[in-house]
Design an enzyme around this catalytic site. Sequence first.
Site, PDB file in Angstrom:
ATOM      1  N   TYR A  96      40.989  -4.592  18.536  1.00 39.89           N
ATOM      2  CA  TYR A  96      40.352  -4.148  19.781  1.00 39.89           C
ATOM      3  C   TYR A  96      41.331  -3.261  20.531  1.00 39.89           C
ATOM      4  O   TYR A  96      42.502  -3.605  20.684  1.00 39.89           O
ATOM      5  CB  TYR A  96      39.978  -5.361  20.641  1.00 39.89           C
ATOM      6  CG  TYR A  96      39.305  -4.995  21.954  1.00 39.89           C
ATOM      7  CD1 TYR A  96      38.005  -4.484  21.976  1.00 39.89           C
ATOM      8  CD2 TYR A  96      39.961  -5.151  23.171  1.00 39.89           C
ATOM      9  CE1 TYR A  96      37.380  -4.164  23.171  1.00 39.89           C
ATOM     10  CE2 TYR A  96      39.341  -4.830  24.371  1.00 39.89           C
ATOM     11  CZ  TYR A  96      38.050  -4.331  24.366  1.00 39.89           C
ATOM     12  OH  TYR A  96      37.437  -4.012  25.555  1.00 39.89           O
ATOM     13  N   ASP A 109      49.340  -0.174  19.373  1.00 40.63           N
ATOM     14  CA  ASP A 109      48.709  -0.657  20.591  1.00 40.63           C
ATOM     15  C   ASP A 109      49.372  -1.987  20.934  1.00 40.63           C
ATOM     16  O   ASP A 109      49.049  -3.032  20.376  1.00 40.63           O
ATOM     17  CB  ASP A 109      47.201  -0.822  20.388  1.00 40.63           C
ATOM     18  CG  ASP A 109      46.523  -1.324  21.652  1.00 40.63           C
ATOM     19  OD1 ASP A 109      47.233  -1.668  22.620  1.00 40.63           O
ATOM     20  OD2 ASP A 109      45.277  -1.371  21.666  1.00 40.63           O
ATOM     21  N   LYS A 150      48.698  -5.210  30.519  1.00 42.83           N
ATOM     22  CA  LYS A 150      48.979  -6.631  30.748  1.00 42.83           C
ATOM     23  C   LYS A 150      50.363  -6.907  31.357  1.00 42.83           C
ATOM     24  O   LYS A 150      50.537  -6.822  32.563  1.00 42.83           O
ATOM     25  CB  LYS A 150      48.768  -7.415  29.449  1.00 42.83           C
ATOM     26  CG  LYS A 150      47.338  -7.192  28.893  1.00 42.83           C
ATOM     27  CD  LYS A 150      46.966  -8.140  27.806  1.00 42.83           C
ATOM     28  CE  LYS A 150      45.685  -7.760  27.086  1.00 42.83           C
ATOM     29  NZ  LYS A 150      44.463  -8.342  27.611  1.00 42.83           N
TER      30      LYS A 150
HETATM   31  N1  PMP Z   1      44.353  -3.024  23.472  1.00 47.46           N
HETATM   32  C1  PMP Z   1      44.524  -4.311  23.173  1.00 47.46           C
HETATM   33  C2  PMP Z   1      45.342  -4.680  21.986  1.00 47.46           C
HETATM   34  C3  PMP Z   1      43.949  -5.296  23.977  1.00 47.46           C
HETATM   35  O1  PMP Z   1      44.122  -6.587  23.667  1.00 47.46           O
HETATM   36  C4  PMP Z   1      43.199  -4.905  25.106  1.00 47.46           C
HETATM   37  C5  PMP Z   1      42.548  -5.917  26.034  1.00 47.46           C
HETATM   38  N2  PMP Z   1      42.647  -7.220  25.722  1.00 47.46           N
HETATM   39  C6  PMP Z   1      43.053  -3.552  25.375  1.00 47.46           C
HETATM   40  C7  PMP Z   1      43.647  -2.632  24.547  1.00 47.46           C
HETATM   41  C8  PMP Z   1      42.262  -3.080  26.561  1.00 47.46           C
HETATM   42  O2  PMP Z   1      42.955  -3.366  27.735  1.00 47.46           O
HETATM   43  P1  PMP Z   1      42.163  -3.481  29.127  1.00 47.46           P
HETATM   44  O3  PMP Z   1      41.281  -4.676  29.021  1.00 47.46           O
HETATM   45  O4  PMP Z   1      43.255  -3.612  30.134  1.00 47.46           O
HETATM   46  O5  PMP Z   1      41.399  -2.227  29.298  1.00 47.46           O
END
Ligand code: PMP
Length: 426
Positions: free
Chosen positions: A142, A237, A265
Amino acid sequence: MGRSEELFEQAVKVLPGGVNSPVRAYRAVGMAPRFITKADGPFIWDEDGEKYIDYVCSWGPMILGHNHPVIREAVERAVKDGLSFGAPTRREVEIARLMTELVPNIEMVRMVNSGTEAVMSAVRLARGATGRDKIIKFEGCYHGHSDCLLVNAGSSALAGGHPSSAGVPEDIVKHTLTAQFNDLSSVEELLNAWPGQIACIIVEPVAANMGVVNPAPGFLEGLRKLCDESGALLIFDEVITGFRLALGGAQEYFGVRADLVTFGKIIGGGMPVGAYCGSRALMEQVAPCGPVYQAGTLSGNPVAMAAGLAQLTYLKEHPQVYDHIAAKAKWLAEGMRQAVAETGAPVVVNQIGSLLSPFFTPTAVTRFVDAKGSDVTMYARYFQGMLERGVALAPAQFEAMFVSEAHGQAQLEATLMAVRATLAAL
Ligand code: PMP
């Protein structure tokens, strides 16, 4: 009916599904979500005053536990000077310098407001820098909800049974190619099918949105090599793994270099922050230096930067946090495996650093198909049993458990007792 149920009845009238982000709706576990009033250290409290040991940790940011005084006080000080200026501030320079100091292979940082934005912008930059359109992602990973990445996605997209989204034109996602995590040959096939056309390979270095799945030995190194050979950029990511696996994130932990790295985060300390980072040569392709446009009214927000800077500074000054949280997660994982062995439940537990997750399947989970084989109905019952026993987990199978510095031995032991009792009752 409890207050959470009452609030949820009202919420569904004014918020789609009663929530502002899908997984919070507890749909996968078939109950009303707990409405939270406050959090402190390893605990959260709901509207009925029930207290839980929390392993959601706001989905990752709270690596030091909730309401950490150092971060709270930094925010309180910042708030006194105003909430937003739309102009550069000293803290933006400080946090960027700190990040480039701590994270290998990055020279420059662009702050945004979420992980989604960070990844969306990094992909745009990869396309702009290479002049290529196609990207490779992995099934079950994701990367936020931008159009081109909402393809075969993990996390709540997976839990909701919609790994891809309505409203995303076929014309856009035709450039998004999907490979299999931990399967280099699936990547090679795509690179061979589209020679010279792949702008980037984007990967969660530890897949943490299909539950937690570690990269197989050689997998990340193999991606690096394939990128070097094909001219594609490697994007890690690190929205989850950044400043969590190690101060330098997955690049440091695994010793593999990425071309672009995305964060979220932890770097916001609980405030809405994301960032994408890379070499000067790449990052100076971004506006106002270069042709890749990206902007944000609230980007680098002074209050958010104060929170992030306080958390990252604390982590730099207390690097022992990483040994602590990894040891705690390992202890939990081993205890859970023992409980599984005692009850004979068909459960495997994956753990790396402070990330872990149980899968309700008897066989090892090293790929997406293994994760998908988990019995989500069993997970839902496990979740409910744990919640009844005062432990708040992610309300869906395809998520991670986050262990923080604030989780003490007493909470870990209480958690294991709840695991034993819950598994025995299943
Ligand atoms: N990349 C990863 C690996 C994530 O786990 C997440 C959200 N859990 C995101 C991108 C998206 O981040 P956000 O919810 O802050 O938009």
